[in-house]
Design a protein around this motif. Sequence first.
Motif, mmCIF file in Angstrom:
data_model
loop_
_atom_site.group_PDB
_atom_site.id
_atom_site.type_symbol
_atom_site.label_atom_id
_atom_site.label_comp_id
_atom_site.label_asym_id
_atom_site.label_seq_id
_atom_site.Cartn_x
_atom_site.Cartn_y
_atom_site.Cartn_z
ATOM 1 N N GLU A 132 0.856 -1.201 0.000
ATOM 2 C CA GLU A 132 0.000 0.000 0.000
ATOM 3 C C GLU A 132 0.885 1.242 0.000
ATOM 4 O O GLU A 132 0.586 2.235 -0.640
ATOM 5 N N GLU A 133 1.975 1.219 0.752
ATOM 6 C CA GLU A 133 2.706 2.462 1.009
ATOM 7 C C GLU A 133 3.383 3.045 -0.236
ATOM 8 O O GLU A 133 3.506 4.266 -0.361
ATOM 9 N N MET A 141 -0.461 1.862 -3.155
ATOM 10 C CA MET A 141 -1.670 1.077 -3.396
ATOM 11 C C MET A 141 -1.517 0.227 -4.661
ATOM 12 O O MET A 141 -2.430 0.090 -5.484
ATOM 13 N N TRP A 219 1.915 11.708 -8.265
ATOM 14 C CA TRP A 219 3.340 11.553 -7.954
ATOM 15 C C TRP A 219 4.090 11.734 -9.266
ATOM 16 O O TRP A 219 3.935 10.923 -10.189
ATOM 17 N N ARG A 292 -1.594 16.951 -4.011
ATOM 18 C CA ARG A 292 -2.900 16.337 -3.764
ATOM 19 C C ARG A 292 -3.968 17.421 -3.556
ATOM 20 O O ARG A 292 -3.664 18.516 -3.084
ATOM 21 N N ALA A 360 -4.947 11.142 3.107
ATOM 22 C CA ALA A 360 -4.025 10.123 2.590
ATOM 23 C C ALA A 360 -4.750 9.226 1.598
ATOM 24 O O ALA A 360 -5.974 9.134 1.586
ATOM 25 N N GLY A 361 -3.966 8.560 0.769
ATOM 26 C CA GLY A 361 -4.518 7.558 -0.137
ATOM 27 C C GLY A 361 -4.619 6.228 0.589
ATOM 28 O O GLY A 361 -3.884 5.970 1.537
ATOM 29 N N HIS A 386 3.288 8.553 9.336
ATOM 30 C CA HIS A 386 4.528 8.439 8.539
ATOM 31 C C HIS A 386 5.691 9.020 9.338
ATOM 32 O O HIS A 386 6.560 9.709 8.821
HETATM 33 O O1 HGY Z 1 0.623 8.099 0.288
HETATM 34 C C1 HGY Z 1 -0.400 7.837 0.916
HETATM 35 O O2 HGY Z 1 -1.301 8.634 1.019
HETATM 36 C C2 HGY Z 1 -0.554 6.497 1.600
HETATM 37 O O3 HGY Z 1 -0.028 6.601 2.895
HETATM 38 N N1 HGY Z 1 0.133 5.449 0.874
#
Ligand code: HGY
Length: 416
Positions: A132-133, A141, A219, A292, A360-361, A386
């Motif tokens: 996921e990270e 993800m 990203w 974001r 966050a994603g 984080h």
């Molecule tokens: O980047 C994010 O939002 C998640 O922590 N992967």
Amino acid sequence: MPAPGQNLRINPERLWDSLMEMARIGPGIAGGNNRQTLTDADGEGRHLFQRWCQAAGMTMGVDTMGNMFATRAGTDADALPVYMGSHLDTQPTGGKYDGVLGVLGALEVVRTLNDLGVRTRHPIVVTNWTNEEGARFAPAMLASGVFAGIHTEEYAKSRKDPEGKVFGEELARIGWVGDEAVGARKMHAMLELHIEQGPILEAEGKSIGVVTHGQGLWWLEITLTGKDAHTGSTPMNMRVNAGLGAARITERVHQIAMSHQPNAVGAVGQLFHFPNSRNVIAGKVVFTVDIRSPEQGKLDAMRGEVERAVAAVAAELGLGFGIEAVGHFDPVTFDPGLVKVVRGAAEKLGYSHMDIVSGAGHDACWINRVAPTVMVMCPCVGGLSHNEAEEISPEWAAAGTDVLLHAVLDVAGVVG
Ligand code: HGY
Ligand code: MN
Ligand code: MN
């Protein structure tokens, strides 16, 4: 059997003990975790999770991306399962609860149903999503993205970490390539419990976040190429300094996000200088811009502005540049019916709550493409995540998991 009463609660001590036991695997250096995806520590954490699921009477399925699915049978084997879960992988300097609360909270829901002999019509599945990270292998993800048809399995398995190690080889190395086709599973619904990773719930004094939306993300991996040269003997007007370019673009990213307030964020988290020697001007810098917003228009505008800023700074300094999108998802609207279920569960249980947009994603952002999906959030101390100092209270963990329990029972249907 009538809908379970508000007195039906999970076992908070057992949940907290499980969180602390998992936290002992892949410890960080400052009290948190470094259990990065597809490392030996990730493999060890997966085995512990599997043992716990089997002890809870569940059967474990694993797909070819290493996604783990532990099933508790329902009374109607033809009914599509209700999924809940999150991720066990962490950032290199991660906390003990990001993702882990969602997986072990879901396990605690099953343990509670077992204790009380509660049966559900729909089967229930507890899930651990791989990578996921996105810290070691971009994008974030990744495996839930393959499951939802966003990425091909071939693309995902070709991803490389900063040391050049390949995702598919690392997954095989830790022995977690399953035999299920990714995405073959169909879901009645998916619910993800997660810590907020922001300051809003704590600041507002709320125990539960009812997540209605998730912000979108880009990203952008930027490569700047200049010329390695001596930091001492090279005159300033003869330098082609990629490091200076990266610094200017980092500042521009911040200014672009600030120009779109509220509801916009931007930063550079990962940056590699080459040759990264004290007395050599960087001839190459590779870094990732993370921007974001919950608003599609702002997200798209920021991407364009960042790309123009990169071109302008490169021209100013005579640098070559490349831009590669290595992560993206648009703003997410979660299932309104499930949002109502989560809100109703919090109200029934008497927990303070508020609607919230996820900053966050999460895997839920992708699964929302293929099944009705919703998230439940609990606060975290100071909104910090984080970071190895990430902290939640046992009460917040229990409240979030109680709401998950009742929401899942509402969706899965309690059978006498
Ligand atoms: O980047 C994010 O939002 C998640 O922590 N992967
Ligand atoms: Mn997470
Ligand atoms: Mn995270």
